[in-house]
Design a protein around this motif. Structure first.
Motif, PDB file in Angstrom:
ATOM      1  N   ARG A 102       0.823  -1.201   0.000  1.00 50.23           N
ATOM      2  CA  ARG A 102       0.000   0.000   0.000  1.00 50.23           C
ATOM      3  C   ARG A 102       0.858   1.252   0.000  1.00 50.23           C
ATOM      4  O   ARG A 102       0.538   2.251  -0.641  1.00 50.23           O
ATOM      5  CB  ARG A 102      -0.922   0.020   1.219  1.00 50.23           C
ATOM      6  N   ASN A 141      -0.896   5.524   0.674  1.00 54.47           N
ATOM      7  CA  ASN A 141      -2.283   5.133   0.889  1.00 54.47           C
ATOM      8  C   ASN A 141      -3.011   6.205   1.681  1.00 54.47           C
ATOM      9  O   ASN A 141      -2.527   6.639   2.730  1.00 54.47           O
ATOM     10  CB  ASN A 141      -2.325   3.790   1.618  1.00 54.47           C
ATOM     11  N   GLN A 227      -6.222   7.668  -6.803  1.00 56.87           N
ATOM     12  CA  GLN A 227      -7.409   6.840  -6.574  1.00 56.87           C
ATOM     13  C   GLN A 227      -8.225   7.432  -5.440  1.00 56.87           C
ATOM     14  O   GLN A 227      -7.680   7.771  -4.386  1.00 56.87           O
ATOM     15  CB  GLN A 227      -7.002   5.402  -6.210  1.00 56.87           C
ATOM     16  N   ILE A 229     -11.073   7.115  -2.545  1.00 57.71           N
ATOM     17  CA  ILE A 229     -11.520   6.059  -1.635  1.00 57.71           C
ATOM     18  C   ILE A 229     -12.893   6.395  -1.091  1.00 57.71           C
ATOM     19  O   ILE A 229     -13.152   7.541  -0.673  1.00 57.71           O
ATOM     20  CB  ILE A 229     -10.526   5.895  -0.471  1.00 57.71           C
ATOM     21  N   LYS A 235     -12.742   1.425   0.375  1.00 61.34           N
ATOM     22  CA  LYS A 235     -12.240   0.835  -0.858  1.00 61.34           C
ATOM     23  C   LYS A 235     -12.201   1.875  -1.971  1.00 61.34           C
ATOM     24  O   LYS A 235     -12.905   2.881  -1.938  1.00 61.34           O
ATOM     25  CB  LYS A 235     -13.119  -0.345  -1.281  1.00 61.34           C
ATOM     26  N   VAL A 236     -11.360   1.609  -2.961  1.00 60.68           N
ATOM     27  CA  VAL A 236     -11.241   2.513  -4.108  1.00 60.68           C
ATOM     28  C   VAL A 236     -12.540   2.520  -4.888  1.00 60.68           C
ATOM     29  O   VAL A 236     -13.117   1.456  -5.175  1.00 60.68           O
ATOM     30  CB  VAL A 236     -10.072   2.089  -5.018  1.00 60.68           C
ATOM     31  N   GLU A 237     -12.999   3.697  -5.263  1.00 60.19           N
ATOM     32  CA  GLU A 237     -14.261   3.833  -5.990  1.00 60.19           C
ATOM     33  C   GLU A 237     -14.122   3.313  -7.416  1.00 60.19           C
ATOM     34  O   GLU A 237     -13.333   3.839  -8.206  1.00 60.19           O
ATOM     35  CB  GLU A 237     -14.696   5.300  -6.036  1.00 60.19           C
ATOM     36  N   ASP A 239     -12.642   1.182  -8.884  1.00 59.85           N
ATOM     37  CA  ASP A 239     -11.297   0.872  -9.391  1.00 59.85           C
ATOM     38  C   ASP A 239     -10.808   1.902 -10.386  1.00 59.85           C
ATOM     39  O   ASP A 239      -9.998   1.615 -11.273  1.00 59.85           O
ATOM     40  CB  ASP A 239     -11.271  -0.517 -10.037  1.00 59.85           C
ATOM     41  N   MET A 241      -8.770   5.181 -11.749  1.00 57.72           N
ATOM     42  CA  MET A 241      -7.493   5.825 -11.470  1.00 57.72           C
ATOM     43  C   MET A 241      -7.371   7.061 -12.353  1.00 57.72           C
ATOM     44  O   MET A 241      -7.638   7.005 -13.552  1.00 57.72           O
ATOM     45  CB  MET A 241      -6.331   4.867 -11.737  1.00 57.72           C
ATOM     46  N   PHE A 260      -7.719   9.758  -0.408  1.00 58.24           N
ATOM     47  CA  PHE A 260      -7.261   9.418  -1.757  1.00 58.24           C
ATOM     48  C   PHE A 260      -5.840   8.856  -1.693  1.00 58.24           C
ATOM     49  O   PHE A 260      -5.013   9.280  -0.893  1.00 58.24           O
ATOM     50  CB  PHE A 260      -7.310  10.634  -2.684  1.00 58.24           C
ATOM     51  N   ASN A 261      -5.610   7.846  -2.549  1.00 64.87           N
ATOM     52  CA  ASN A 261      -4.268   7.306  -2.739  1.00 64.87           C
ATOM     53  C   ASN A 261      -3.608   8.060  -3.885  1.00 64.87           C
ATOM     54  O   ASN A 261      -4.284   8.597  -4.767  1.00 64.87           O
ATOM     55  CB  ASN A 261      -4.311   5.816  -3.101  1.00 64.87           C
TER      56      ASN A 261
END
Length: 774
Positions: A102, A141, A227, A229, A235-237, A239, A241, A260-261
């Motif tokens: 992560r 992360n 990404q 979240i 979890k990532v919305e 998927d 990016m 956000f990542n």
């Protein structure tokens, strides 16, 4: 080795540190090591706070450069890393990405951008100057680094500021403007998360001042792979990016508070200087040396002077390690011309010169702390570069009185015999308040200790026998000169303690305390104005805290320093001043040879040994004959401030087209008796006063300003040196009120806490050698 040398060594060794990975940071220690960079920050109203809550699982401990045996296998004479395909023997570090999936970190290029070895050409630019230790890519992360909570705070504060720019009643901003603020909040949040990650890996962002500013987003690294979240699921919305922060805002409809990542590339970074505590821990992993030092009463650089007993022993230690050898006037050290050796104009210290908002003048604060912290003294020009002469004339009269006094003592045996020896001053309220006359070494040193009788009609002095010799005009001149020096000293104490109060956030409000206790990554490296925008602390809060710091310091100077005047708030004070004014003469007495003839006195002799004073400040009017020396711990040399003053005088004379070799200057004064103007030849040295911090100021500044180590050197070819120091001590009957003078008790430290509520006389007693020496 003197302990302050270890700090310079620690900086050197930080580049060769075994430990590349650093765990969660400890609260930063504040140390007095002869540097004042933080006071430059105070002067420009800049604040830095620590970051970090999340630890990256990054590089393992670094091996020593040059290889070596594997300590886990004494029989193996090879370095396992030589055959490790994932280890770079040139850069002496692991190859490739390190992390937990992560969160990760890696060099921006397999062969590195930037350099880790001085003199090695950069593979990209070919330059050999070492600017950074490399560029890094990081993947962070958002949940780990709490980008949601931090971005929400950022955005809310940005919007609060923005709304003030629109007409009253405006409830919302155009969507395109809101997106700009969202993007800015997202960028600042990302940068702070990166700073925290680098910090956890022994690195810091390496940007110059212009690049470090937050005026333009994205200037510190290239962000991609963003990404968003879902705050509910973590979890990532979808998927999804996004290539940039801008895309995340415009296409992904990112909202402040949403984690956000992200990945950031080409972040310039350098190895952090090793913390002195870490350095000493590596040097002494078992703590054996630290234990021995404690038994011998030695305080290590990463340890606070925690008690009055510790302070006494630490002053002893510093005195003992100062060199004994003395230079003559021709080779004596007078500074290197940098800021801390500059002469301070008297008017710059006045409260009239502070800011319109009630805060201390930044330039003055920086100058004072540079001089006192680094060099142990400050030279003050009471004429403001030759524009005001009233105080200099008072010192001139005092010098005449002092010279006449010693002439009378030498010329009339009855005068000398009429003076009492050193004895306790009745009415001072302290067994340490002495008055009287003493001679040592066959007349090599003579001292007259006087104190002001605050209850007398004209503020006369004791001992009365000395007052009789000086006469009423002589006594008045002594008191006027004492008042001049005391006023200078009280202003200096105010500035120094205000600076320390500001440095330790002593008067910041509870909201700031709550923020500092937060587990969020905090904002670092921003100016006060930028921090206000970032939502860390309001500029108004800092201005208020700085003003309160100055007000409290001024109150301390007025209430605690005994200026020989009445203080209606202190019903317990003695009638005799606790702050002595001395007349001293150091005579270069020639020694007798075997035939009874005089031998020339040495010019390189320590006449009055090195020591510190139990005072707030010791004020020494510059004498015509130099001899006072202060140990400059930054330069590791004995500094001759009187020669420094003379040097500045000659430079000014030259600039004005006057004779630099002149010993006097002709000034015009108004004669009150005749009502006419007249010319006075004023000796050059009457302009200047040397201020040296004492042990009480070290307590008041939380060990930021160390008590000055000083001594007197014998004069050249037997010429006498007359001195007239005033030691500013505390009023008897006063108690040290921590919250009143120093703000939040949690910022005080153990030494100040021990002194809280103590009678100042008890503090003075505790600092006497008989109290702290075993």
């Amino acid at each position: 080795m003197k302990w302050h040398l270890i700090f310079a060594l620690a900086v050197e060794l930080s580049m060769l540190s075994d430990a590349f990975f650093v765990g969660p940071p400890n609260p930063a220690r504040r140390l007095s090591v002869g540097g004042v960079g933080r006071y430059e920050e105070l002067a420009t109203m800049t604040r830095s706070t620590s970051t970090a809550t999340t630890t990256l699982s990054a590089y393992p401990p670094r091996k020593r450069r040059g290889g070596g045996k594997n300590k886990n296998n004494d029989d193996d004479n090879t370095n396992e890393e030589d055959d490790d395909p994932d280890y770079d023997p040139v850069l002496d570090e692991p190859k490739g990405r390190q992390g937990d999936g992560r969160n990760w970190i890696e060099k921006s290029s397999p062969i590195g951008i930037g350099k880790l070895v001085e003199g090695t050409p950069d593979v990209t630019t070919g330059e050999t100057d070492k600017e950074t230790d490399g560029n890094y890519d990081l993947g962070l992360n958002g949940v780990s680094f709490q980008t949601g909570e931090l971005s929400s705070r950022m955005y809310d504060t940005l919007m609060t500021v923005a709304m003030k720019r629109f007409p009253a009643g405006t409830t919302s901003l155009p969507s395109e403007i809101e997106d700009v603020y969202k993007l800015y909040a997202m960028d600042i949040t990302s940068k702070e998360a990166v700073k925290a990650a680098l910090d956890q890996n022994g690195l810091e962002i390496a940007l110059d001042g212009e690049e470090e500013s937050n005026e333009d987003e994205g200037m510190w690294g290239d962000i991609d792979s963003v990404q968003l979240i879902d705050p509910k699921t973590g979890k990532v919305e979808d998927d999804e990016m996004y290539e940039t922060l801008d895309d995340a805002v415009e296409q992904g409809d990112w909202e402040p508070g949403q984690p956000f990542n992200f990945v950031v590339r080409n972040v310039p970074a350098r190895l952090k200087e090793m913390d002195i505590s870490d350095f000493l821990s590596n040097l002494d992993p078992d703590g054996n040396l630290r234990g021995e030092a404690k038994e011998k009463g030695i305080t290590l650089p990463d340890e606070d002077v925690a008690s009055l007993k510790d302070l006494g022993k630490e002053c002893d230690r510093r005195v003992n390690v100062a060199p004994f050898e003395a230079e003559d006037a021709k080779t004596a050290y007078t500074g290197d011309g940098t800021k801390g050796y500059n002469i301070m104009s008297r008017s710059d210290l006045l409260r009239d010169s502070i800011g319109a908002d009630g805060t201390e003048n930044g330039s003055t604060l920086m100058h004072v702390m540079d001089a006192l912290v680094s060099h142990g003294c400050l030279v003050v020009d009471v004429t403001d570069n030759g524009t005001k002469y009233s105080d200099a004339l008072k010192l001139h009269k005092m010098w005449n009185v002092a010279s006449n006094f010693f002439d009378n003592v030498d010329g009339d045996a009855e005068v000398a015999s009429s003076l009492p020896g050193m004895q306790i001053a009745e009415g001072a309220g302290s067994p340490h308040a002495a008055v009287g006359f003493a001679q040592y070494g066959d007349g090599a040193m003579s001292f007259l200790e006087t104190r002001i009788d605050r209850d007398s009609e004209d503020r006369s002095i004791v001992p009365q026998e000395a007052a009789n010799i000086l006469g009423s005009e002589g006594v008045a001149s002594m008191v006027d000169a004492f008042d001049t020096m005391c006023d200078v000293g009280k202003d200096l104490v105010r500035v120094a303690i205000a600076a320390a109060n500001m440095e330790y956030d002593a008067f910041l409000g509870q909201s700031e305390d709550d923020l500092e206790n937060s587990d969020l990554p905090l904002i670092s490296g921003l100016t006060f104005e930028e921090e206000d925008v970032a939502g860390v602390v309001g500029e108004g809060d800092y201005v208020t805290a700085a003003k309160l710091s100055s007000d409290a310091a001024a109150l301390l100077a007025d209430e605690l320093i005994d200026d020989g005047k009445q203080n209606s708030a202190n019903s317990e004070q003695g009638i005799i001043n606790m702050s002595p004014h001395r007349l001293c003469r150091y005579q270069g007495v020639a020694k007798k040879d075997d035939d009874g003839k005089n031998k020339p006195a040495s010019s390189n002799k320590e006449t009055f040994g090195a020591h510190t004073d139990t005072s707030f400040l010791t004020l020494v009017p510059v004498a015509d004959v130099s001899g006072l020396e202060v140990f400059d711990e930054a330069a590791e040399k004995w500094l001759r401030p009187e020669l420094l003053a003379r040097q500045k005088w000659e430079e000014q004379q030259h600039e004005q087209g006057k004779d630099p070799a002149a010993q006097t200057e002709s000034i015009t004064v108004f004669d009150d008796e005749s009502g006419e103007e007249r010319k006075v030849d004023l000796p050059w040295h009457c302009r200047y006063v040397v201020a040296m911090p004492g042990e009480l100021l070290q307590i008041g500044t939380r060990n930021e300003v160390g008590a000055a180590i000083h001594r007197v050197i014998s004069v050249l070819n037997g010429e006498a040196r007359i001195s007239a120091p005033a030691l500013l001590r505390a009023r008897s009957g006063m108690r040290l009120n921590l919250s009143k003078y120093f703000g939040n008790i949690e910022t005080a430290g153990s030494l100040l806490k021990e002194c809280d509520g103590m009678n100042m006389e008890d503090i003075h007693n505790a600092l006497q050698p008989s109290s702290y020496r075993d």
